[in-house]
Write an enzyme that holds these catalytic residues in place. Sequence first.
Site, PDB file in Angstrom:
ATOM      1  N   HIS A  90       2.556   1.940  -3.318  1.00  0.00           N
ATOM      2  CA  HIS A  90       1.567   2.517  -4.234  1.00  0.00           C
ATOM      3  C   HIS A  90       1.411   4.020  -3.972  1.00  0.00           C
ATOM      4  CE1 HIS A  90      -2.806   3.195  -5.442  1.00  0.00           C
ATOM      5  NE2 HIS A  90      -2.158   3.005  -6.569  1.00  0.00           N
ATOM      6  N   HIS A 123     -11.942   6.072  -8.199  1.00  0.00           N
ATOM      7  CA  HIS A 123     -10.481   6.214  -8.134  1.00  0.00           C
ATOM      8  C   HIS A 123      -9.825   5.560  -9.353  1.00  0.00           C
ATOM      9  CE1 HIS A 123      -6.713   7.075  -6.327  1.00  0.00           C
ATOM     10  NE2 HIS A 123      -6.415   5.841  -5.994  1.00  0.00           N
ATOM     11  N   HIS A 144     -20.522  -7.126 -16.981  1.00  0.00           N
ATOM     12  CA  HIS A 144     -19.188  -6.916 -17.557  1.00  0.00           C
ATOM     13  C   HIS A 144     -18.971  -7.820 -18.760  1.00  0.00           C
ATOM     14  CE1 HIS A 144     -15.051  -5.694 -17.693  1.00  0.00           C
ATOM     15  NE2 HIS A 144     -14.594  -6.901 -17.421  1.00  0.00           N
ATOM     16  N   GLU A 192       0.825  -1.211   0.000  1.00  0.00           N
ATOM     17  CA  GLU A 192       0.000   0.000   0.000  1.00  0.00           C
ATOM     18  C   GLU A 192       0.860   1.263   0.000  1.00  0.00           C
ATOM     19  OE1 GLU A 192      -3.206   2.755   0.443  1.00  0.00           O
ATOM     20  OE2 GLU A 192      -2.847   0.851  -0.563  1.00  0.00           O
TER      21      GLU A 192
END
Length: 375
Positions: free
Chosen positions: A115, A177, A282, A112
């Site tokens: 990133h 995001h 999808h 994390e």
Amino acid sequence: MAMLDMAGPSPALKLTALVLLVALLPLSWWWLRQRAASSRARLAALTALTLFLTFDLIVFGAFTRLTDSGLGCPDWPGCYGQASPLGAQADIHAAQQAMPSGPVTWTKAWIEMLHRYLAMVVGLLILVAAVFSWRVRARLPHSPWWALATLAWVIVQGLFGKYTVTLKLYPAVVTLHLLGAVLLLVLLVRQHESFADRPLPPGLPRGPVLAVLALVLGQIALGGWVSTNYAVLACRGFPDCNGAWWPAMDAAHGFTLLRELGRAGHGGYLPFEALVAIHMAHRLFAVVAVGGLVWLMLRLRREPAAPYRRYAGLLAALVLAQVATGLSNVVLDWPIAAALAHSGGAAALVGVLSSLLARLRPAAGPVAARAAQPA
């Protein structure tokens, strides 16, 4: 406790210094290679470098989601109020002991934070490009609008990153995001092409490219919704789903946007049929998106200029890769390498379409056109 507010000067300064130190590496490489080039060439190189790192950031963001590391550090922008997991070892160890399979582990914390570091470096490079574009605007054939728009959007994207963590992976925020990262990629491609100034020969209008780009963005939004709701394995088998060609689906709950992760809009748990509906949407829209891409490829191949045919070849390769990696996610039970390739392929499709769209314009902007007129 190390769980301190990031308003304290020491952790914030350490985090800023760390990001500046890391950002100096790509900035130094860019400056040394481009110091003798023109302002426009330097800006084109800087945006190309930033574009490359943004693509890496999108893929690494997918890796962060796939490894369930989004809450590896449950505060923002640091980790338990520290600039890195090294200063938060006690808090991470305590959280891991309390819940060994939970969201906080030593490995997930580093994933994390890496990133976040990469995101901050990209933001700093965009800031440098915007400042440099503004300073040399008199020597550019166009206004620095794209650079300033990119800077404004990366700030918005940073807020999406913050609320992704503080709202505990709220699906709508996580999907926004992802879409924000894709839009950042579009802006950087457009910015780079404005500096490179490589117009295509007249031929294809912008309308078809815009339509297909909209289809791809819609499919990415659905893919993000699948990923953020962990609905990839809701359907086993292909082309059927769980042994049925039209399985039981609950689209009303599946596409309720304002709800927490794993929860229905009324507060109960999200039914499995809702995950199936998300997955099937999808799949079905993929047929539409691929059909649009194939149509555009055929249209590009009819153009006599070679650059159009090169774009057709790029799109063909990416579409084949996307179909292969998408099927392997289902048939092979979501191997992480295929999932990362699928996310990267989607970003590459957006980049290629954005580049094609940006190059479908006159060779010179209005400022350069006026300058080229005889006195």
